[in-house]
Design a protein around this motif. Structure first.
Motif, PDB file in Angstrom:
ATOM      1  N   GLN A  13      11.870  -8.622   4.130  1.00 36.76           N
ATOM      2  CA  GLN A  13      11.542  -9.421   2.707  1.00 36.76           C
ATOM      3  C   GLN A  13      10.682  -8.194   1.988  1.00 36.76           C
ATOM      4  O   GLN A  13       9.591  -7.682   2.908  1.00 36.76           O
ATOM      5  CB  GLN A  13      11.163 -10.892   3.145  1.00 36.76           C
ATOM      6  CG  GLN A  13      11.924 -11.373   3.777  1.00 36.76           C
ATOM      7  CD  GLN A  13      13.633 -11.908   2.943  1.00 36.76           C
ATOM      8  OE1 GLN A  13      13.052 -12.215   1.892  1.00 36.76           O
ATOM      9  NE2 GLN A  13      14.428 -11.863   3.486  1.00 36.76           N
ATOM     10  N   PRO A  14      10.292  -8.432   0.900  1.00 36.19           N
ATOM     11  CA  PRO A  14       9.009  -8.168   0.260  1.00 36.19           C
ATOM     12  C   PRO A  14       7.693  -8.258   0.402  1.00 36.19           C
ATOM     13  O   PRO A  14       7.575  -6.948   1.433  1.00 36.19           O
ATOM     14  CB  PRO A  14       8.926  -8.286  -0.803  1.00 36.19           C
ATOM     15  CG  PRO A  14      10.732  -8.905  -1.848  1.00 36.19           C
ATOM     16  CD  PRO A  14      10.522  -9.828   0.389  1.00 36.19           C
ATOM     17  N   GLU A  15       7.410  -9.129   1.054  1.00 37.44           N
ATOM     18  CA  GLU A  15       5.778  -9.103   2.273  1.00 37.44           C
ATOM     19  C   GLU A  15       6.519  -8.485   3.667  1.00 37.44           C
ATOM     20  O   GLU A  15       4.621  -8.112   3.747  1.00 37.44           O
ATOM     21  CB  GLU A  15       5.507 -10.812   2.221  1.00 37.44           C
ATOM     22  CG  GLU A  15       6.699 -11.597   3.411  1.00 37.44           C
ATOM     23  CD  GLU A  15       7.924 -12.245   2.158  1.00 37.44           C
ATOM     24  OE1 GLU A  15       8.405 -13.023   2.838  1.00 37.44           O
ATOM     25  OE2 GLU A  15       8.129 -11.632   1.023  1.00 37.44           O
TER      26      GLU A  15
ATOM     27  N   ASP B 204       4.154  -4.918   2.840  1.00 33.21           N
ATOM     28  CA  ASP B 204       2.345  -4.291   2.288  1.00 33.21           C
ATOM     29  C   ASP B 204       1.472  -3.481   3.648  1.00 33.21           C
ATOM     30  O   ASP B 204       2.363  -4.108   5.169  1.00 33.21           O
ATOM     31  CB  ASP B 204       2.054  -6.135   1.527  1.00 33.21           C
ATOM     32  CG  ASP B 204       2.697  -6.675   0.395  1.00 33.21           C
ATOM     33  OD1 ASP B 204       3.641  -5.852  -0.024  1.00 33.21           O
ATOM     34  OD2 ASP B 204       2.502  -8.013   0.481  1.00 33.21           O
TER      35      ASP B 204
ATOM     36  N   ARG C 150      10.635   0.448   0.906  1.00 31.80           N
ATOM     37  CA  ARG C 150      11.215  -0.376   0.033  1.00 31.80           C
ATOM     38  C   ARG C 150      11.903  -1.016  -0.272  1.00 31.80           C
ATOM     39  O   ARG C 150      13.095  -0.032   0.794  1.00 31.80           O
ATOM     40  CB  ARG C 150      10.625   0.254  -1.199  1.00 31.80           C
ATOM     41  CG  ARG C 150      11.584   1.774  -1.638  1.00 31.80           C
ATOM     42  CD  ARG C 150      10.729   2.089  -2.370  1.00 31.80           C
ATOM     43  NE  ARG C 150      11.476   3.704  -3.427  1.00 31.80           N
ATOM     44  CZ  ARG C 150      11.485   4.540  -2.225  1.00 31.80           C
ATOM     45  NH1 ARG C 150      10.295   4.870  -1.381  1.00 31.80           N
ATOM     46  NH2 ARG C 150      11.975   5.840  -2.809  1.00 31.80           N
TER      47      ARG C 150
ATOM     48  N   ALA D 142      16.133  -7.807  -2.121  1.00 24.84           N
ATOM     49  CA  ALA D 142      15.956  -8.628  -0.900  1.00 24.84           C
ATOM     50  C   ALA D 142      16.922  -9.528  -0.032  1.00 24.84           C
ATOM     51  O   ALA D 142      17.562 -10.043   0.755  1.00 24.84           O
ATOM     52  CB  ALA D 142      14.345  -9.648  -0.498  1.00 24.84           C
TER      53      ALA D 142
END
Length: 200
Positions: free
Chosen positions: A195-197, A200, A24, A183
């Protein structure tokens, strides 16, 4: 005022129902924004910095300061100080730099440096510590996205001698306009790094 609670922030806790080892993005120190300053607050800036002969000679040469007190040991030895003095403008630059992490990491401009006083000489080998006290804050009359903060910056040596004081006044971003995130922390541009993506 900045929360001084030492407990870990919520963004360090794993979301409910997820693996505690999940990757995270976690926000680090993002600097103070205009809303975080309160008159009377004092920030003791992290770390001390020992001033070296190299610092003094380099800065004196770069700034073309021709006073022999800074680069001529034989000359300086015959003065009341008995040795070379560290260039006072280096001491100013060092103390201001030390304060950036707490005062102006999110500044858009420095409006002024006032009431600068050298209270004691600085010598090679002295270690400088700095702190800032918030003297005033106000909304900008011309820019909605910043406020104006005035602090007194004080620098001490290892013997607790006050060597420098000055007032500095930066324009500091308001948090809602900066919109910091894990980010995109201050100083980063959009889309660089994890990046957050990517998680995943």
């Amino acid at each position: 005022m900045v929360d001084t609670d030492d407990s870990e922030s919520d963004d360090r806790d794993a979301p409910e129902g997820t693996d505690e080892d999940a990757r995270r993005l976690v926000s680090g120190w993002q600097g103070r924004f205009y809303e975080d300053f309160q008159v009377g607050d004092i920030y003791k800036h992290p770390y001390g910095r020992t001033v070296t002969e190299t610092d003094n000679v380099w800065f004196t040469n770069v700034s073309m300061n021709l006073n022999p007190m800074h680069f001529n040991e034989a000359y300086a030895a015959e003065t009341e100080f008995g040795e070379r003095l560290v260039d006072g403008t280096f001491v100013i630059a060092l103390a201001v730099g030390m304060s950036v992490i707490d005062v102006s990491q999110n500044a858009t401009a420095n409006l002024g440096y006032d009431d600068i006083r050298h209270h004691a000489p600085v010598f090679h080998g002295d270690t400088i510590f700095a702190e800032s006290e918030v003297l005033d804050k106000r909304e900008s009359d011309s820019r909605d996205h910043v406020g104006i903060v005035t602090t007194e910056l004080r620098a001490y040596n290892q013997d607790d001698d006050l060597v420098l004081s000055l007032e500095r006044t930066p324009m500091v971003l308001k948090r809602e306009h900066a919109q910091p995130s894990a980010a995109k922390p201050p100083g980063w541009i959009e889309g660089v790094g994890t990046q957050p993506e990517d998680l995943d």
